[in-house]
Design a protein around this motif. Structure first.
Motif: not given
Length: 115
Positions: A96-113
């Motif tokens: 379900g898109g779970q991150l581990g462990p839960p935390q504040t996200i600072e940055e995101i990088l997304c690349n096209s697929v």
């Protein structure tokens, strides 16, 4: 005469600015929904991440939520998340898109697929 010239100049300016890219074209980035660890529907935010650019979450997350799950279209994007507690927090799509462990996200990088 001055009024006519002003109208022509204003029309030209409007047509130029409307032709500029906005950066929110679905083909140019990924829409990511980040859900807080409390499962409260109010504790979430959405951010558009341009492909190939590290994007800070702070402007979209003023409350610095602890994030437990993320949603985005895995058929069009592959995203990497950098949290405050560890270098990367990869989402587990099968869980379900779970991150581990839960935390504040600072940055995101997304690349096209895909195509």
């Amino acid at each position: 005469m001055k009024f006519t010239i002003s109208c022509i100049a204003l029309t030209a300016l409007c047509s130029l600015t409307s032709a500029l890219p906005t950066g929110t074209d679905p083909g140019s980035g990924a829409t990511v929904i980040l859900h807080g660890a409390t499962n409260d529907p109010n504790d979430q935010y959405t951010i558009v991440v341009p492909f190939g650019q590290w994007t800070a979450t702070a402007p979209s997350d003023p409350n610095r939520l602890s994030i437990s799950t993320v949603e985005y279209d895995h058929t069009t994007a592959a995203c990497t998340f950098v949290g405050v507690d560890q270098a990367t927090a990869p989402p587990v799509e099968a869980n379900g898109g779970q991150l581990g462990p839960p935390q504040t996200i600072e940055e995101i990088l997304c690349n096209s697929v895909g195509s």
